[in-house]
Write a protein that holds these residues in place. Structure first.
Motif, PDB file in Angstrom:
ATOM      1  N   ILE A 158     -12.399  47.668  -1.469  1.00 45.85           N
ATOM      2  CA  ILE A 158     -11.293  48.468  -1.177  1.00 45.85           C
ATOM      3  C   ILE A 158     -11.096  49.484  -2.303  1.00 45.85           C
ATOM      4  O   ILE A 158     -11.135  49.048  -3.313  1.00 45.85           O
ATOM      5  CB  ILE A 158     -10.002  47.301  -0.956  1.00 45.85           C
ATOM      6  CG1 ILE A 158     -10.279  46.264   0.099  1.00 45.85           C
ATOM      7  CG2 ILE A 158      -8.716  48.365  -0.698  1.00 45.85           C
ATOM      8  CD1 ILE A 158      -9.193  45.510   0.010  1.00 45.85           C
ATOM      9  N   THR A 162     -11.508  51.237   3.153  1.00 43.56           N
ATOM     10  CA  THR A 162     -12.269  49.856   3.093  1.00 43.56           C
ATOM     11  C   THR A 162     -13.455  50.019   3.738  1.00 43.56           C
ATOM     12  O   THR A 162     -13.568  50.035   4.845  1.00 43.56           O
ATOM     13  CB  THR A 162     -11.177  49.027   3.617  1.00 43.56           C
ATOM     14  OG1 THR A 162      -9.802  49.022   3.081  1.00 43.56           O
ATOM     15  CG2 THR A 162     -11.606  47.306   3.656  1.00 43.56           C
ATOM     16  N   ALA A 193     -14.911  42.695   1.525  1.00 45.89           N
ATOM     17  CA  ALA A 193     -14.369  44.064   1.579  1.00 45.89           C
ATOM     18  C   ALA A 193     -14.354  44.738   0.209  1.00 45.89           C
ATOM     19  O   ALA A 193     -13.851  44.137  -0.898  1.00 45.89           O
ATOM     20  CB  ALA A 193     -12.986  44.024   2.113  1.00 45.89           C
TER      21      ALA A 193
END
Length: 564
Positions: free
Chosen positions: A344, A354, A342
């Motif tokens: 972010i 995200t 991910a």
């Protein structure tokens, strides 16, 4: 000690009575009277000078509020073993502002912050003169100059010219701000991370205009990073060159390892044990990693994560995750293994954005149907929380939205698209609070039967529709067993009011359901009441809820966790 108490009682208390004028005038005179601070044991040799001074004290108190032509009568009397002072005042007509001359020279004359301040002065022409508001103008200009880098600003004229015969005052405040200083080089004293990474926390460029709030942002960024414990930021105006002020930040290292051990309980999953550890500084590049274990009768999991700071380390990172979760409810059983990555990023607006890619392998059982799914799901998520208190907000909100999907052409056993949204709002309600929330989700899929339990929607439980069991609401099969739905919508309204100490009471209405098609939506409702305890570890809630359409007459709900 007993004799002292008896003696004190015998002396009684002085009486200061003030009449005339409004309550503001009387309160201000009382605050100015030096005699009012004396006790019953006032010696005669101090009485006369204090009584003489009382008239001037009252006059000064009235002048501070703009009354320059008062009539004041002072009467001091000895009574038994104490004394009484009577002050009678007629404040007379107030002095009003005839002209305001507040002016700036120097670089601040072109500064928009100063222009805004001058446009909202606490004193205006025609208003009653108040000395405290005059002082507010001077202190406000001083604070603004200091916070915006005018380090050698000075007042050239500060006057209140009062014409008592005309009951008029002319206010003059002139400031020469001098030049505005700029941020110079930032030197950071630390041996924790690479200097290049540490410099990325600095929220301003060398040569930009000085603002003290930027220094606060710098300090907070270092604290919030999780790498440092002691943070000190110093400026050195005396060492400025070409109006650029050097900045020094001194950073102390946070403990490299932290450990977590906790217990909790909720009606949905029962008692819960949680263990965790984290390495905050795996290397000089700021990488960190951790592990988390959670055990409960309904749901247990283990997770690993590895974080890598990116461009702006205070706002951006890459997360690598792996985990396993097993869950067994009255509606479904599932073993889920996940791998994910991910990106972010927190935007300057406060929104967190995200982007993720997650691989999931799940063995599940819904009713009598068993299956195995493999999903490669890319997705996007947006979220933001704003509150006036991090743990016990009286006003705040939370918004989040998530979209994800999978395709049989990309390592997945089913093709689908899914979107969810969650919102919660907390607003003041008298001495209490009003809490409202709404959660919704929708799925586009051709073969619903191929969806694993973790992707289907259910309703009911502590954080859904109270009064019903965990995941016990949703579409059913021919045997009446809940199998989940493509869509869901739930909402709640709750009123909470303090009762004593850290305790408060609440009443609520929850409603909603999971459903297959819009025309099949059959909202279920739960109503109830509960108590809240603001414990040292966060809010603890105990609720009794009654379903308007269900097998249970009443259901207990016990939850712990933040309100937002």
């Amino acid at each position: 000690m007993l004799l002292l108490v008896m003696a004190s009682s015998a002396w009684g208390s002085p009486r200061v009575e003030i009449s005339g004028g409004d309550s503001e005038i009387r309160d201000n005179i009382r605050a100015h009277l030096g005699l009012a601070r004396e006790g019953c044991d006032l010696p005669p040799w101090r009485e006369r000078p204090l009584v003489r001074a009382a008239r001037e004290d009252a006059r000064n108190a009235l002048r501070a509020l703009g009354y320059y032509s008062p009539e004041i009568d002072i009467d001091f009397q000895r009574i038994d073993d104490c004394w009484r002072l009577n002050v009678r005042v007629d404040p007379g007509p107030p002095v009003r502002i005839r002209s305001m001359d507040v002016a700036l020279t120097g670089a601040a004359s072109e500064d928009s912050a100063f222009q805004e301040f001058l446009g909202n002065l606490p004193l205006r022409e025609g208003q009653r003169l108040r000395h405290n508001q005059y002082e507010q103008i001077k202190s406000g200009l001083n604070r603004l100059a200091s916070s915006r880098g005018y380090f050698y600003a000075r007042f050239t004229t500060t006057q209140i010219r009062v014409q008592v015969s005309e009951q008029a005052a002319d206010v003059v405040v002139h400031m020469d701000s001098g030049p505005r200083y700029r941020f110079g080089p930032v030197s950071v004293e630390q041996d924790i991370l690479h200097d290049e990474l540490v410099q990325k926390f600095v929220p301003f460029q060398q040569g930009s205009d000085f603002e003290s709030r930027r220094l606060i942002q710098l300090q907070q960024a270092f604290i919030d990073s999780g790498y440092f414990s002691d943070v000190r930021v110093d400026t050195h105006p005396e060492d400025a060159e070409d109006l650029e002020i050097p900045i020094t930040a001194t950073l102390g290292a946070r403990n490299k390892w932290s450990y977590l051990a906790g217990v909790g309980v909720s009606t949905d999953i029962g008692p819960r044990l949680r263990l965790g550890l984290e390495n905050h500084r795996a290397n000089l590049s700021g990488h960190r990693y951790g592990a988390d274990l959670e055990l409960s009768p309904v749901r247990s999991s283990i997770g690993l994560n590895y974080q890598i700071p990116l461009g702006d380390p205070a706002r951006e990172r890459l997360d690598l995750t792996a985990g396993f979760q097993t869950e067994s409810t009255d509606t479904a059983d599932g073993d889920l293994f996940t791998l994910g990555v991910a990106h972010i990023r927190q935007r300057p607006s406060g929104w967190t954005h995200t982007r993720f890619l997650r691989y999931e392998h799940e063995d599940y059982k819904i009713s009598d149907t068993r299956g195995t799914s493999r999903l490669l799901t890319p997705g996007l998520e947006w979220s933001r929380i704003q509150a006036d208190h991090p743990i016990f907000p009286r006003q705040g909100w939370r918004l989040s939205a998530n979209v994800r999907g999978a395709s049989e052409d990309l390592l997945s056993t089913v093709t689908f698209g899914q979107a969810t949204g969650r919102a919660k709002l907390i607003t003041p309600l008298g001495q209490g609070r009003l809490l409202t929330r709404a959660d919704a989700g929708t799925t586009a899929v051709d073969e619903f039967a191929e969806l694993p339990s973790s992707v289907r929607f259910f309703a009911g439980g502590d954080n859904s529709v109270r009064g019903y069991g965990y995941q016990k609401l949703g579409p059913t099969n021919d045997d009446g067993e809940v199998i989940g739905g493509r869509h869901f919508f739930t909402a709640s309204v709750e009123a909470e009011y303090p009762i004593v100490g850290q305790w408060s009471a609440a009443v609520f209405v929850d409603g909603g359901n999971a459903f297959e098609r819009l025309d099949d939506y059959n909202a279920k409702y739960g109503v109830g009441a509960g108590v809240r305890w603001r414990s040292p570890i966060g809010p603890i809630r105990v609720d009794i809820a009654h379903p308007t359409d269900g097998d249970d007459n009443f259901r207990l709900h016990l939850t712990m966790g933040m309100d937002l």
